[in-house]
Design a protein around this motif. Structure first.
Motif, PDB file in Angstrom:
ATOM      1  N   LYS A   1       0.855  -1.189   0.000  1.00 21.73           N
ATOM      2  CA  LYS A   1       0.000   0.000   0.000  1.00 21.73           C
ATOM      3  C   LYS A   1       0.890   1.238   0.000  1.00 21.73           C
ATOM      4  O   LYS A   1       1.773   1.380   0.837  1.00 21.73           O
ATOM      5  CB  LYS A   1      -0.867  -0.026   1.269  1.00 21.73           C
ATOM      6  N   GLU A   2       0.637   2.120  -0.972  1.00 21.51           N
ATOM      7  CA  GLU A   2       1.381   3.382  -1.049  1.00 21.51           C
ATOM      8  C   GLU A   2       0.795   4.362  -0.027  1.00 21.51           C
ATOM      9  O   GLU A   2      -0.398   4.329   0.257  1.00 21.51           O
ATOM     10  CB  GLU A   2       1.193   4.018  -2.436  1.00 21.51           C
ATOM     11  N   HIS A   3       1.640   5.221   0.519  1.00 21.99           N
ATOM     12  CA  HIS A   3       1.172   6.250   1.452  1.00 21.99           C
ATOM     13  C   HIS A   3       2.203   7.365   1.510  1.00 21.99           C
ATOM     14  O   HIS A   3       3.252   7.278   0.881  1.00 21.99           O
ATOM     15  CB  HIS A   3       0.912   5.644   2.838  1.00 21.99           C
ATOM     16  N   GLU A   4       1.895   8.392   2.269  1.00 20.43           N
ATOM     17  CA  GLU A   4       2.863   9.474   2.450  1.00 20.43           C
ATOM     18  C   GLU A   4       4.110   8.902   3.129  1.00 20.43           C
ATOM     19  O   GLU A   4       4.003   7.957   3.905  1.00 20.43           O
ATOM     20  CB  GLU A   4       2.268  10.566   3.362  1.00 20.43           C
ATOM     21  N   PRO A   5       5.282   9.460   2.848  1.00 22.49           N
ATOM     22  CA  PRO A   5       6.478   8.960   3.535  1.00 22.49           C
ATOM     23  C   PRO A   5       6.320   9.066   5.054  1.00 22.49           C
ATOM     24  O   PRO A   5       5.819  10.069   5.550  1.00 22.49           O
ATOM     25  CB  PRO A   5       7.589   9.905   3.063  1.00 22.49           C
ATOM     26  N   VAL A   6       6.710   8.010   5.747  1.00 24.65           N
ATOM     27  CA  VAL A   6       6.690   8.035   7.207  1.00 24.65           C
ATOM     28  C   VAL A   6       8.100   7.720   7.707  1.00 24.65           C
ATOM     29  O   VAL A   6       8.782   6.874   7.152  1.00 24.65           O
ATOM     30  CB  VAL A   6       5.673   7.026   7.799  1.00 24.65           C
ATOM     31  N   PHE A   7       8.514   8.460   8.714  1.00 24.31           N
ATOM     32  CA  PHE A   7       9.869   8.294   9.234  1.00 24.31           C
ATOM     33  C   PHE A   7       9.889   7.714  10.636  1.00 24.31           C
ATOM     34  O   PHE A   7      10.900   7.247  11.102  1.00 24.31           O
ATOM     35  CB  PHE A   7      10.597   9.642   9.231  1.00 24.31           C
ATOM     36  N   THR A   8       8.737   7.757  11.306  1.00 24.06           N
ATOM     37  CA  THR A   8       8.686   7.285  12.686  1.00 24.06           C
ATOM     38  C   THR A   8       7.488   6.376  12.884  1.00 24.06           C
ATOM     39  O   THR A   8       6.533   6.402  12.101  1.00 24.06           O
ATOM     40  CB  THR A   8       8.536   8.478  13.656  1.00 24.06           C
ATOM     41  N   VAL A   9       7.558   5.607  13.940  1.00 24.56           N
ATOM     42  CA  VAL A   9       6.425   4.754  14.302  1.00 24.56           C
ATOM     43  C   VAL A   9       5.193   5.620  14.550  1.00 24.56           C
ATOM     44  O   VAL A   9       4.091   5.304  14.115  1.00 24.56           O
ATOM     45  CB  VAL A   9       6.774   3.906  15.548  1.00 24.56           C
ATOM     46  N   ALA A  10       5.400   6.766  15.210  1.00 26.31           N
ATOM     47  CA  ALA A  10       4.262   7.649  15.517  1.00 26.31           C
ATOM     48  C   ALA A  10       3.538   8.082  14.244  1.00 26.31           C
ATOM     49  O   ALA A  10       2.312   8.089  14.189  1.00 26.31           O
ATOM     50  CB  ALA A  10       4.740   8.870  16.295  1.00 26.31           C
ATOM     51  N   GLU A  11       4.307   8.429  13.211  1.00 22.11           N
ATOM     52  CA  GLU A  11       3.677   8.855  11.954  1.00 22.11           C
ATOM     53  C   GLU A  11       2.944   7.716  11.280  1.00 22.11           C
ATOM     54  O   GLU A  11       1.916   7.912  10.641  1.00 22.11           O
ATOM     55  CB  GLU A  11       4.743   9.391  10.988  1.00 22.11           C
ATOM     56  N   SER A  12       3.485   6.518  11.396  1.00 20.97           N
ATOM     57  CA  SER A  12       2.884   5.403  10.668  1.00 20.97           C
ATOM     58  C   SER A  12       1.659   4.818  11.364  1.00 20.97           C
ATOM     59  O   SER A  12       0.907   4.067  10.757  1.00 20.97           O
ATOM     60  CB  SER A  12       3.927   4.316  10.417  1.00 20.97           C
ATOM     61  N   VAL A  13       1.447   5.170  12.619  1.00 20.59           N
ATOM     62  CA  VAL A  13       0.291   4.630  13.347  1.00 20.59           C
ATOM     63  C   VAL A  13      -1.025   5.013  12.677  1.00 20.59           C
ATOM     64  O   VAL A  13      -2.003   4.270  12.715  1.00 20.59           O
ATOM     65  CB  VAL A  13       0.325   5.084  14.832  1.00 20.59           C
ATOM     66  N   ALA A  14      -1.027   6.141  12.011  1.00 19.03           N
ATOM     67  CA  ALA A  14      -2.240   6.592  11.317  1.00 19.03           C
ATOM     68  C   ALA A  14      -2.696   5.602  10.251  1.00 19.03           C
ATOM     69  O   ALA A  14      -3.859   5.587   9.871  1.00 19.03           O
ATOM     70  CB  ALA A  14      -1.991   7.963  10.685  1.00 19.03           C
ATOM     71  N   LEU A  15      -1.791   4.761   9.765  1.00 20.42           N
ATOM     72  CA  LEU A  15      -2.129   3.824   8.690  1.00 20.42           C
ATOM     73  C   LEU A  15      -2.720   2.512   9.197  1.00 20.42           C
ATOM     74  O   LEU A  15      -3.109   1.673   8.411  1.00 20.42           O
ATOM     75  CB  LEU A  15      -0.863   3.488   7.893  1.00 20.42           C
ATOM     76  N   ARG A  16      -2.746   2.344  10.518  1.00 24.05           N
ATOM     77  CA  ARG A  16      -3.104   1.043  11.069  1.00 24.05           C
ATOM     78  C   ARG A  16      -4.460   0.519  10.622  1.00 24.05           C
ATOM     79  O   ARG A  16      -4.611  -0.677  10.420  1.00 24.05           O
ATOM     80  CB  ARG A  16      -3.077   1.079  12.602  1.00 24.05           C
ATOM     81  N   ASP A  17      -5.433   1.399  10.522  1.00 24.69           N
ATOM     82  CA  ASP A  17      -6.771   0.924  10.163  1.00 24.69           C
ATOM     83  C   ASP A  17      -6.784   0.326   8.771  1.00 24.69           C
ATOM     84  O   ASP A  17      -7.547  -0.576   8.479  1.00 24.69           O
ATOM     85  CB  ASP A  17      -7.773   2.087  10.218  1.00 24.69           C
TER      86      ASP A  17
END
Length: 169
Positions: A26-42
């Motif tokens: 799945k493509e998404h905005e670049p994420v550099f931290t776990v905190a940023e990537s949590v938004a993708l969990r759903d």
């Protein structure tokens, strides 16, 4: 020292296809931290990973792939992973040289670039409880999902022995 270009996500997907390993990305905005990537969990189920690229005093390199919220005690982990001394984080230059990725895109899939076997890869035992494991496909603006057993098969196919160890507290 080789001047080979690091493999790309396309090379990775071809390699997985060649092994008959199912994967989805799945493509998404670049994420550099776990905190940023949590938004993708759903949108992306399964175990999400955090990766620690470390070295010991003898320049032995280790990549630890753990569940994103897990804690690794860097003061004591050397005893678990078989390092010669306490570990410290590897430099970004070595990360690129050995795994072909930049900080923020570190992933178990990076071992596809470690053709000389310089890096020992450790998968946390707790992460293996997930049927699906998610990691960056060598870049941090996408997430690739793969079966946990297939991840081990992939690692073996790159010539590495995946060590499944309890490295988190």
């Amino acid at each position: 020292m080789t001047d080979m270009q690091p493999k790309t996500d396309k090379d990775l997907f071809q390699f997985l296809d060649g092994l008959g390993i199912a994967h989805s990305t799945k493509e998404h905005e670049p994420v550099f931290t776990v905190a940023e990537s949590v938004a993708l969990r759903d949108e992306i189920p399964g175990g999400h990973t955090k990766n620690l690229f470390v070295k010991d005093k003898k320049d032995n390199y280790f990549l630890m792939t753990v569940e994103e919220h897990a804690t690794v005690d860097l003061k004591t982990i050397h005893g678990v992973i078989g390092a010669a001394s306490r570990v410290s984080f590897g430099k970004p230059e070595k990360l690129m040289e050995y795994l072909g990725v930049i900080p923020g895109a570190v992933t178990a899939f990076g071992v596809i670039n470690d053709v000389e076997g310089k890096v020992k890869i450790i998968i946390d035992a707790d992460l293996m409880a997930y049927d699906t494991i998610n990691g960056h496909p060598l870049r941090n603006d996408a997430t690739t999902s793969i079966g946990s057993k297939d991840l081990l098969r992939f690692i073996e196919a790159t010539g590495h022995e995946p060590l499944v160890l309890k490295v988190t507290s």
